[in-house]
Scaffold this motif. Structure first.
Motif, PDB file in Angstrom:
ATOM      1  N   UNK A  18      34.729 -21.446  -1.230  1.00 22.43           N
ATOM      2  CA  UNK A  18      36.142 -21.082  -1.092  1.00 22.43           C
ATOM      3  C   UNK A  18      36.498 -20.626   0.323  1.00 22.43           C
ATOM      4  N   UNK A  19      35.467 -20.449   1.154  1.00 22.80           N
ATOM      5  CA  UNK A  19      35.657 -19.944   2.516  1.00 22.80           C
ATOM      6  C   UNK A  19      36.371 -18.589   2.515  1.00 22.80           C
ATOM      7  N   UNK A  20      36.025 -17.770   1.509  1.00 22.52           N
ATOM      8  CA  UNK A  20      36.598 -16.436   1.339  1.00 22.52           C
ATOM      9  C   UNK A  20      35.467 -15.467   1.018  1.00 22.52           C
ATOM     10  N   UNK A  21      35.499 -14.292   1.634  1.00 19.53           N
ATOM     11  CA  UNK A  21      34.538 -13.245   1.274  1.00 19.53           C
ATOM     12  C   UNK A  21      35.150 -12.495   0.090  1.00 19.53           C
ATOM     13  N   UNK A  22      34.652 -12.772  -1.095  1.00 23.09           N
ATOM     14  CA  UNK A  22      35.191 -12.166  -2.309  1.00 23.09           C
ATOM     15  C   UNK A  22      34.728 -10.721  -2.437  1.00 23.09           C
ATOM     16  N   UNK A  23      35.456  -9.968  -3.227  1.00 15.28           N
ATOM     17  CA  UNK A  23      35.090  -8.590  -3.502  1.00 15.28           C
ATOM     18  C   UNK A  23      33.674  -8.560  -4.088  1.00 15.28           C
ATOM     19  N   UNK A  24      32.835  -7.636  -3.641  1.00  9.59           N
ATOM     20  CA  UNK A  24      31.473  -7.550  -4.172  1.00  9.59           C
ATOM     21  C   UNK A  24      31.415  -7.296  -5.684  1.00  9.59           C
ATOM     22  N   UNK A  25      32.498  -6.825  -6.260  1.00  9.57           N
ATOM     23  CA  UNK A  25      32.519  -6.614  -7.714  1.00  9.57           C
ATOM     24  C   UNK A  25      32.371  -7.930  -8.470  1.00  9.57           C
ATOM     25  N   UNK A  26      32.640  -9.044  -7.797  1.00 15.40           N
ATOM     26  CA  UNK A  26      32.423 -10.347  -8.414  1.00 15.40           C
ATOM     27  C   UNK A  26      30.934 -10.500  -8.744  1.00 15.40           C
ATOM     28  N   UNK A  27      30.076  -9.952  -7.896  1.00 13.06           N
ATOM     29  CA  UNK A  27      28.631  -9.979  -8.186  1.00 13.06           C
ATOM     30  C   UNK A  27      28.363  -9.264  -9.500  1.00 13.06           C
ATOM     31  N   UNK A  28      29.027  -8.142  -9.714  1.00 12.02           N
ATOM     32  CA  UNK A  28      28.839  -7.368 -10.947  1.00 12.02           C
ATOM     33  C   UNK A  28      29.209  -8.203 -12.171  1.00 12.02           C
ATOM     34  N   UNK A  29      30.310  -8.942 -12.055  1.00  7.74           N
ATOM     35  CA  UNK A  29      30.733  -9.815 -13.155  1.00  7.74           C
ATOM     36  C   UNK A  29      29.679 -10.891 -13.390  1.00  7.74           C
ATOM     37  N   UNK A  30      29.204 -11.501 -12.310  1.00  5.68           N
ATOM     38  CA  UNK A  30      28.167 -12.514 -12.452  1.00  5.68           C
ATOM     39  C   UNK A  30      26.902 -11.920 -13.060  1.00  5.68           C
ATOM     40  N   UNK A  31      26.531 -10.728 -12.632  1.00  4.05           N
ATOM     41  CA  UNK A  31      25.358 -10.061 -13.209  1.00  4.05           C
ATOM     42  C   UNK A  31      25.551  -9.845 -14.704  1.00  4.05           C
ATOM     43  N   UNK A  32      26.751  -9.464 -15.095  1.00  5.33           N
ATOM     44  CA  UNK A  32      27.012  -9.179 -16.508  1.00  5.33           C
ATOM     45  C   UNK A  32      26.870 -10.420 -17.370  1.00  5.33           C
ATOM     46  N   UNK A  33      27.378 -11.554 -16.904  1.00  6.22           N
ATOM     47  CA  UNK A  33      27.311 -12.758 -17.740  1.00  6.22           C
ATOM     48  C   UNK A  33      25.935 -13.420 -17.720  1.00  6.22           C
ATOM     49  N   UNK A  34      25.252 -13.358 -16.580  1.00  9.05           N
ATOM     50  CA  UNK A  34      23.888 -13.893 -16.534  1.00  9.05           C
ATOM     51  C   UNK A  34      22.993 -13.072 -17.447  1.00  9.05           C
ATOM     52  N   UNK A  35      23.092 -11.750 -17.364  1.00  9.52           N
ATOM     53  CA  UNK A  35      22.290 -10.875 -18.231  1.00  9.52           C
ATOM     54  C   UNK A  35      22.601 -11.126 -19.701  1.00  9.52           C
ATOM     55  N   UNK A  36      23.879 -11.277 -20.002  1.00  6.94           N
ATOM     56  CA  UNK A  36      24.279 -11.532 -21.379  1.00  6.94           C
ATOM     57  C   UNK A  36      23.669 -12.837 -21.883  1.00  6.94           C
ATOM     58  N   UNK A  37      23.746 -13.874 -21.083  1.00 10.97           N
ATOM     59  CA  UNK A  37      23.210 -15.165 -21.507  1.00 10.97           C
ATOM     60  C   UNK A  37      21.682 -15.160 -21.574  1.00 10.97           C
ATOM     61  N   UNK A  38      21.063 -14.207 -20.922  1.00  8.91           N
ATOM     62  CA  UNK A  38      19.604 -14.061 -20.998  1.00  8.91           C
ATOM     63  C   UNK A  38      19.189 -13.143 -22.145  1.00  8.91           C
ATOM     64  N   UNK A  39      20.163 -12.726 -22.967  1.00  5.32           N
ATOM     65  CA  UNK A  39      19.859 -11.972 -24.174  1.00  5.32           C
ATOM     66  C   UNK A  39      20.232 -10.506 -24.187  1.00  5.32           C
ATOM     67  N   UNK A  40      20.735  -9.992 -23.069  1.00  3.52           N
ATOM     68  CA  UNK A  40      21.150  -8.589 -23.008  1.00  3.52           C
ATOM     69  C   UNK A  40      22.457  -8.393 -23.782  1.00  3.52           C
ATOM     70  N   UNK A  41      22.748  -7.171 -24.198  1.00  6.22           N
ATOM     71  CA  UNK A  41      24.026  -6.921 -24.882  1.00  6.22           C
ATOM     72  C   UNK A  41      25.205  -7.097 -23.922  1.00  6.22           C
TER      73      UNK A  41
END
Length: 96
Positions: free
Chosen positions: A55-78
């Motif tokens: 996107x050629x944009x430095x996104x808010x680092x909180x986007x990492x948190x969202x990505x962490x949440x969904x990756x963890x969820x798909x790996x079996x975490x609540x």
């Protein structure tokens, strides 16, 4: 979707995931993530770097948190709210 409303047995589309709405689903699709199962082997930090590059944009680092949440969820975490990953993200980045 609100993490309290997620049903692991009904994950047909990206917006069925915790913390994912229409805008974040569009970002995931831009990254080549089309169904929730595509996230199982992903790295949240790499997804973030790829999104910023595409996107050629430095996104808010909180986007990492969202990505962490969904990756963890798909790996079996609540399902958990994205902000519960903020301290872990900060610690990982501090150590790098």
């Amino acid at each position: 979707m609100n993490p309290n409303k997620v049903d692991r047995n009904k994950l047909g589309k990206l917006t069925d995931l915790p913390n994912i709405g229409k805008a974040m689903a569009a970002d995931l699709q831009l990254l080549g993530i089309n169904v929730p199962a595509d996230l199982i082997a992903c790295d949240a930090f790499q997804l973030y770097d790829d999104l910023c590059h595409l996107t050629n944009v430095k996104h808010d680092p909180c986007v990492i948190d969202v990505f962490m949440s969904v990756v963890s969820f798909m790996q079996g975490e609540p399902a958990r709210p994205w902000w519960e990953y903020t301290s872990a993200r900060k610690e990982i980045l501090r150590q790098q």
